[in-house]
Design an enzyme around this catalytic site. Structure first.
Site, PDB file in Angstrom:
ATOM      1  N   ASP A 336      53.996 -28.282 -46.443  1.00  0.00           N
ATOM      2  CA  ASP A 336      54.964 -29.192 -45.852  1.00  0.00           C
ATOM      3  C   ASP A 336      55.694 -29.971 -46.952  1.00  0.00           C
ATOM      4  O   ASP A 336      55.070 -30.430 -47.917  1.00  0.00           O
ATOM      5  CB  ASP A 336      54.218 -30.158 -44.918  1.00  0.00           C
ATOM      6  CG  ASP A 336      55.127 -31.150 -44.242  1.00  0.00           C
ATOM      7  OD1 ASP A 336      55.975 -30.726 -43.435  1.00  0.00           O
ATOM      8  OD2 ASP A 336      54.991 -32.365 -44.516  1.00  0.00           O
ATOM      9  N   GLU A 371      57.859 -25.112 -47.520  1.00  0.00           N
ATOM     10  CA  GLU A 371      59.000 -25.737 -46.849  1.00  0.00           C
ATOM     11  C   GLU A 371      59.817 -26.354 -47.989  1.00  0.00           C
ATOM     12  O   GLU A 371      59.442 -27.394 -48.529  1.00  0.00           O
ATOM     13  CB  GLU A 371      58.554 -26.803 -45.860  1.00  0.00           C
ATOM     14  CG  GLU A 371      59.724 -27.430 -45.115  1.00  0.00           C
ATOM     15  CD  GLU A 371      59.310 -28.585 -44.219  1.00  0.00           C
ATOM     16  OE1 GLU A 371      59.918 -28.734 -43.137  1.00  0.00           O
ATOM     17  OE2 GLU A 371      58.399 -29.358 -44.601  1.00  0.00           O
TER      18      GLU A 371
END
Length: 658
Positions: A336, A371
């Site tokens: 993330d 990401e």
């Protein structure tokens, strides 16, 4: 209690040995570290860690056993302007705790202090680390090692995926056990997915703001203890570790990999007004990127940012990744806000954590997915990650939606995205699989909402619809919401078919959002991070079986197309791809930029995809040869050989050379 001896500086956290437990804690700036031990009645006993090796404090407690509750009190300077926020009045979690007991309530006792350290003790709140023994019989478990070229990822939430599933025993719905149950294994096999990517399963907390609104963090991107498994997804929290391992083992036996979404960019301690649970009180200046005034660089939008340029913090993150692989046999990670991993503070492909991963044979063999952005300066880094990382490709997401739902994209750009965005990813020996293609994800509209809403509808989140992106590239087909005329419903279905076909037959690694294959809607909420309710849970009583059949057929078809499974860049004339106009002829250079939104894509000289992204019906002449539409675009029996496709508006079809 036995005497605490010096013990060893490794491994990280509380480690069970034959005759006791070894404790370690990193703190570069502490002056004294107290290990706090709790008996069954909650009585606390404090003892100094007697050993220090470099920045690691350590001690060995003879006779200690698994199940022991413990924490730390860390002494040092209170100098906020220099980043130091030590406060021994606060009981702190071990950052490497394998299990956490207690709740992270919105309580001022968790705050470490403002102008001065808060003197009130918080031990009575009962948030404690627990010693865990990790023995487990993995039997003959082995990683499936699915080649990237054959990988199809299914992004899912542990609870939301199974909480409403009527065929599962009620006591295991929404749990790790459900993931490995034959009902779910059969579903994954029916679809044809090869990797289950789970939203965070490390122990997380609900933000105080959400608690005050009567909401909770659903997605899990607010980590409290990165080594600890989230207990709320276990049918028996005390057995959470083994329940998850059982699920991984069952998935592996079915040939399905398990990828974990992990948050190595911030912690649940939030900004300076947030609670002090662990890192802030242990060594705030080391763990976080701090400014000259002692406040945080908020490059995550979550209040703080982990400093993964600090060698000791890198060791902590590196050990965390290895723990999940060694203890749970996971097959990869999705990182993330991964630009934080590369901050030095500028983004660098040679950042310490990247190098630690690349130089670790265990980690570099995994599926690693970034990401590729954060919200700090220079945070958007799509295409700039070093091998072996793959990346979420938002270029593909936006281009696919624009092509089908807005008709605002040239054929040339669409083809570039269809061909694994070679302009972005073809460098440094990277392969097409480095582009993780998606049209939807947990963050944003679902597939059904993409074709049903022009605008986000996030009022339930308590932020007056200000949260969530306004750039959705969606199209409601004339009626806002799920209802509509028969014509609207049929046009929406055609658009969903077109989007799914593009996703699942493009070059690169496709990622399907769980629920898209069955028509799940979040009623226009494109930021449902705080909605742990029927808005986000998949409703298995409302499954669109036709859409399921369509999606599964595409996934299984994908595995039969060498141009997609070889994971090699397409080159002109190599027989992998040909780009044709609506007359079945090679596109001219002018047509790439100015042609109408009609296109034929020939893959491996055997599979033909016809696309009509215009609002009008189109007749398209197929290239020379005999072509039959294949399931799910035609029936199984009596295939009809055709030379012309009568393409409906916003329509797509796939043909096989007969």
């Amino acid at each position: 209690m036995s005497k605490l001896t010096a013990g060893k500086a490794t491994p990280h956290g509380a480690h069970v040995q034959r005759d006791g437990v070894n404790f370690t804690l990193f703190s570069a700036h502490a002056e004294r570290v107290e290990l706090c031990l709790f008996d069954d009645e909650g009585n606390e006993q404090r003892v100094d860690l007697p050993g220090r090796t470099g920045n690691i404090w350590h001690g060995f407690l003879a006779g200690a056993k698994p199940g022991l509750h413990y924490g730390y009190r860390v002494h040092g300077p209170w100098e906020p302007a220099r980043g130091h926020r030590f406060n021994p009045a606060k009981l702190l979690l071990d950052p490497c705790a394998r299990r956490v007991e207690g709740e992270t309530l919105d309580n001022p006792l968790f705050h470490g202090g403002y102008g001065a350290p808060d003197p009130h003790d918080n031990a009575a709140l009962g948030l404690r680390s627990v010693v865990v023994h990790d023995n487990y019989d993995w039997e003959e478990d082995a990683p499936p090692r699915i080649p990237w070229g054959n990988t199809v990822i299914y992004e899912a939430h542990v609870k939301g995926l199974t909480w409403l599933h009527p065929a599962l025993p009620q006591e295991i719905r929404g749990t790790y056990k459900a993931l490995g149950h034959p009902v779910m294994i059969n579903w994954f096999k029916q679809l044809g997915i090869t990797a289950l990517e789970l939203l965070p399963v490390a122990h997380f907390a609900s933000e105080p703001r959400l608690q005050r609104l009567g909401l909770s963090n659903y997605w899990g991107y607010n980590p409290l203890a990165l080594f600890a498994l989230e207990p709320r997804y276990a049918s028996n929290p005390a057995q959470a570790i083994n329940e998850f391992r059982d699920a991984v083992k069952a998935l592996h036996q079915a040939g399905i990999e398990v990828i974990l979404d992990i948050v190595l960019n911030h912690s649940a301690e939030s900004d300076l007004d947030g609670p002090t649970f662990s890192l802030r009180g242990i060594d705030n200046r080391s763990y976080y990127w701090t400014r000259e005034d002692g406040d945080y660089h908020n490059w995550t939008g979550c209040g703080n940012t982990l400093n993964l340029n600090n060698g000791d913090v890198v060791d902590y993150a590196h050990a965390c990744l290895r723990y999940w692989v060694e203890t749970f046999h996971v097959d990869g990670f999705r990182f993330d806000l991964a630009s934080v991993m590369g901050r030095t503070p500028e983004f660098s492909q040679q950042a310490p954590l990247f190098n630690a991963i690349k130089n670790d044979p265990l980690l570099r063999a995994l599926k690693l997915i970034a990401e590729p952005w954060d919200i700090g300066p220079g945070g958007y880094q799509v295409g700039n990650y070093p091998p072996p990382f793959a990346e979420w490709n938002d270029h593909f997401r936006d281009a696919t939606r624009r092509f089908w739902l807005e008709q605002s994209l040239s054929l040339g750009e669409f083809a570039g995205r269809f061909a694994a965005s070679s302009d972005v990813f073809k460098r440094d020996g990277r392969l097409p699989s480095a582009s993780v293609n998606l049209i939807t994800a947990h963050d944003g509209f679902t597939l059904r909402d993409c074709v049903s809403f022009d605008h986000k509808h996030n009022e339930a989140n308590g932020e007056d619809n200000r949260d969530g992106t306004n750039s959705n590239h969606s199209f409601n087909h004339g009626t806002e919401g799920l209802s509509g005329s028969l014509d609207v419903i049929e046009r929406r279905r055609a658009s969903m078919h077109a989007l799914l076909t593009t996703l699942l037959l493009s070059q690169g690694t496709p990622m399907l959002l769980a629920g898209d294959e069955m028509g799940h809607s979040q009623h226009g909420n494109n930021n449902a991070y705080c909605q742990d309710n029927a808005l986000t849970w998949l409703d298995w009583s409302q499954v669109d079986s036709g859409l399921v059949t369509f999606t599964a057929a595409l996934i299984h078809l994908r595995q039969r197309i060498p141009a997609l499974t070889r994971d090699a860049w397409w080159e002109e004339g190599d027989g992998n791809v040909a780009w044709l106009n609506d007359e079945g002829q090679q596109l001219t250079p002018q047509a790439w930029q100015n042609g109408v939104h009609r296109l034929q894509i020939l893959l491996s000289d055997s599979v033909l995809i016809t696309l009509n992204a215009t609002a009008e019906v189109a007749e398209m002449a197929l290239p020379a040869g005999e072509w039959c539409a294949i399931p799910p675009f035609a029936g199984e029996d009596n295939p009809v050989i055709v030379s012309v496709w009568h393409g409906p508006a916003h329509g797509v079809c796939v043909f096989q050379r007969s």
